[in-house]
Design a protein around this motif. Structure first.
Motif, short mmCIF file in Angstrom:
data_model
loop_
_atom_site.label_atom_id
_atom_site.label_comp_id
_atom_site.label_asym_id
_atom_site.label_seq_id
_atom_site.Cartn_x
_atom_site.Cartn_y
_atom_site.Cartn_z
N PHE A 22 74.57 24.61 -7.16
CA PHE A 22 74.19 25.47 -6.04
C PHE A 22 72.82 25.05 -5.50
N PHE A 23 72.49 25.55 -4.29
CA PHE A 23 71.23 25.13 -3.65
C PHE A 23 70.00 25.52 -4.46
N ASP A 24 70.09 26.58 -5.26
CA ASP A 24 68.89 26.96 -6.02
C ASP A 24 68.80 26.24 -7.38
N GLN A 43 75.48 16.84 -4.48
CA GLN A 43 75.95 17.27 -3.15
C GLN A 43 76.08 18.80 -3.21
N PRO A 44 74.91 19.49 -3.28
CA PRO A 44 74.91 20.92 -3.61
C PRO A 44 75.51 21.79 -2.52
N VAL A 45 75.85 23.03 -2.93
CA VAL A 45 76.63 23.91 -2.05
C VAL A 45 76.01 25.31 -2.08
N VAL A 58 91.20 21.22 -5.01
CA VAL A 58 90.32 20.14 -4.54
C VAL A 58 88.86 20.57 -4.77
N ASP A 59 88.00 19.64 -5.21
CA ASP A 59 86.59 19.96 -5.46
C ASP A 59 85.95 20.57 -4.21
N LEU A 60 85.00 21.50 -4.45
CA LEU A 60 84.19 22.04 -3.35
C LEU A 60 82.76 21.52 -3.50
N ALA A 61 82.21 20.97 -2.41
CA ALA A 61 80.82 20.47 -2.42
C ALA A 61 80.14 20.94 -1.14
#
Ligand SMILES: NC(=O)c1ccc[n+]([C@@H]2O[C@H](COP(=O)([O-])OP(=O)(O)OC[C@H]3O[C@@H](n4cnc5c(N)ncnc54)[C@H](OP(=O)(O)O)[C@@H]3O)[C@@H](O)[C@H]2O)c1
Length: 251
Positions: free
Chosen positions: A134-136, A159-161, A183-186
């Motif tokens: 995650f972004f943090d 490749q943060p989300v 499917v991966d989430l990025a």
């Protein structure tokens, strides 16, 4: 999708997921120790899952040593899956981590691998949604490693989300049929962790200095290179790191 239980509902992903489910008009059961249910002891679990047809598991443990982390995820997941069979739950959705098989050597990853294995071998039809960090994440690493005003951060390629995009993907998964491995989430762009840490500290007006190093931190060299990046064809979140940074305020 009927009644949905979010396990770990009071956590960072849990809160966002509950909010997204309610915004979509879903009935939600919030499960956490703070709502009176403990997935490790099983206390309150059967009552909480009564009438539930879909479970989204976003629990977590702060444990970093492999034995404790594996025990937490194995016991919690085992109890949860048994209670789901008793309650007639039709779909178990698990949040997991991209690159879990490639990146060995951390207790948290060992625990999550065990958790995935139990879900895959279990009787409840399942979807495992893996996401990137995650972004943090950079801020969390700074918190773990700061000594005397200096944080040690490995130059990881990520490749943060955004957590909100993770929650949206979990709600979509819960609304559809069990997919097995989704499917991966990025996130939308590749970033390096030292740069993320520097930009986050600047946004927070935090004077902590950074030392880029693979030593004295929680990362193994297997995480270097492209080890934590999503596979081809990943689903991409819409929120950029700059969007997220703009929402951060000095603490
Ligand atoms: N951080 C990342 O970059 C990243 C990336 C990909 C995937 N993930 C995954 O995201 C998941 C969620 O992370 P998060 O940061 O949202 O976690 P978090 O904020 O620490 O929340 C954990 C949740 O689990 C609950 N919980 C813990 N022990 C419990 C127990 N014994 N019984 C019932 N509930 C319990 C907590 O509530 P109580 O304390 O009230 O029980 C809380 O609601 C993790 O599985 C992690 O592996 C994280």
């Amino acid at each position: 999708m009927g009644q949905v239980a979010v396990i770990g509902a009071t956590g960072r992903v849990g809160r966002s997921t509950v909010e997204a489910l309610r915004a979509a008009g879903r009935e939600v059961t919030e499960v956490a120790r703070s709502t009176g249910v403990d997935v490790v002891t099983g206390a309150g679990l059967d009552e909480a899952l009564h009438g539930v047809s879909v479970v989204i598991d976003v629990t977590n443990t702060p444990a970093t040593d492999p034995a404790t982390a594996v025990e937490f995820f194995a016991t919690a997941t085992g109890n949860l899956l048994e209670a789901e069979v008793r309650a007639g739950v039709r779909h178990h959705v698990l949040l997991s981590i991209v690159g879990l098989d490639r990146a060995k050597g951390t207790g948290h990853y060992d625990g999550k691998r065990r958790q995935e294995q139990l879900v895959e071998a279990g009787q409840v039809p399942w979807t495992i949604q893996r996401t990137t960090q995650f972004f943090d994440f950079a801020e969390m690493v700074v918190g773990w490693t700061t000594r005397d005003g200096v944080a040690t951060v490995a130059p990881l390629l990520l490749q943060p989300v955004a957590i909100a995009d993770v929650a949206a993907a979990l709600v979509d998964a819960a609304a559809g049929p069990p997919q097995g491995r989704a499917v991966d989430l990025a996130g939308p762009e590749t970033l390096d962790l030292v740069d993320m840490a520097r930009r986050t500290l600047t946004a927070r007006r935090d004077p902590t200095r950074l030392r880029a190093s693979w030593r004295d931190g929680p990362f193994s060299l297997e995480m270097a290179g492209e080890g934590l990046l999503p596979g081809p064809g990943a689903q991409l979140g819409v929120t950029t790191f700059d969007d997220w940074l703009a929402q951060q305020t000095p603490e």
